[in-house]
Design an enzyme around this catalytic site. Structure first.
Site, PDB file in Angstrom:
ATOM      1  N   ASN A  24     -37.194 109.752  38.152  1.00 16.34           N
ATOM      2  CA  ASN A  24     -37.116 108.308  38.355  1.00 16.34           C
ATOM      3  C   ASN A  24     -38.489 107.676  38.580  1.00 16.34           C
ATOM      4  OD1 ASN A  24     -34.386 108.059  37.935  1.00 16.34           O
ATOM      5  ND2 ASN A  24     -33.878 108.441  40.069  1.00 16.34           N
ATOM      6  N   HIS A  84     -34.550 103.169  48.414  1.00 19.48           N
ATOM      7  CA  HIS A  84     -34.266 103.779  47.110  1.00 19.48           C
ATOM      8  C   HIS A  84     -33.376 104.989  47.363  1.00 19.48           C
ATOM      9  CE1 HIS A  84     -34.697 105.668  43.238  1.00 19.48           C
ATOM     10  NE2 HIS A  84     -35.311 104.592  42.786  1.00 19.48           N
ATOM     11  N   LEU A  85     -32.256 105.083  46.671  1.00 21.33           N
ATOM     12  CA  LEU A  85     -31.271 106.122  46.939  1.00 21.33           C
ATOM     13  C   LEU A  85     -31.447 107.385  46.100  1.00 21.33           C
ATOM     14  CD1 LEU A  85     -28.092 103.894  47.218  1.00 21.33           C
ATOM     15  CD2 LEU A  85     -29.461 104.879  49.060  1.00 21.33           C
ATOM     16  N   ASP A  86     -32.365 107.397  45.161  1.00 25.65           N
ATOM     17  CA  ASP A  86     -32.464 108.543  44.260  1.00 25.65           C
ATOM     18  C   ASP A  86     -33.909 108.791  43.841  1.00 25.65           C
ATOM     19  OD1 ASP A  86     -31.434 110.671  42.801  1.00 25.65           O
ATOM     20  OD2 ASP A  86     -30.988 109.452  41.047  1.00 25.65           O
ATOM     21  N   MET A  87     -34.777 108.998  44.829  1.00 29.07           N
ATOM     22  CA  MET A  87     -36.196 109.207  44.533  1.00 29.07           C
ATOM     23  C   MET A  87     -36.414 110.643  44.090  1.00 29.07           C
ATOM     24  SD  MET A  87     -38.745 107.132  44.620  1.00 29.07           S
ATOM     25  CE  MET A  87     -39.291 107.790  43.074  1.00 29.07           C
TER      26      MET A  87
END
Length: 105
Positions: A71, A64-67
């Site tokens: 989100n 996951h690139l944007d935890m």
């Protein structure tokens, strides 16, 4: 969950998409803004499913690139969902081939 995913072509451009269910509720970020603090139990009720979800994502060799709290979605039944972030018209999940697996701190 995922409702639909695929690839479409628009004006000669390949566009990959994923359609997710609408989650009625709020984000963890919204919850934290409305409350001064969460109890230990509330924090664990939220974070344990997040960790389990990320573990499942990692087991399939995705990252996951944007935890972030914005989100992490909590529905009206307090079930936890992870939002896939959209960045530069690519999905917020990235497949990482085994030889390139590196964690940066």
């Amino acid at each position: 969950g995922v409702l639909s995913s695929g690839t479409e072509y628009l004006q000669g451009q390949r566009i990959m998409y994923i359609a997710l269910e609408y989650v009625y509720g709020c984000t963890l970020s919204q919850l934290l803004r409305s409350r001064q603090a969460l109890s230990m139990g509330e924090g664990l009720e939220i974070l344990l499913p997040v960790v389990e979800g990320l573990s499942e994502v990692h087991a399939h060799r995705y990252v996951h690139l944007d935890m972030k709290p914005g989100n992490i979605l909590l529905d009206t039944q307090r079930r936890i969902k992870l939002r896939a972030a959209m960045t530069n018209m690519t999905l917020g999940f990235l497949w990482v081939p085994p030889p390139m697996w590196r964690l940066k701190f």
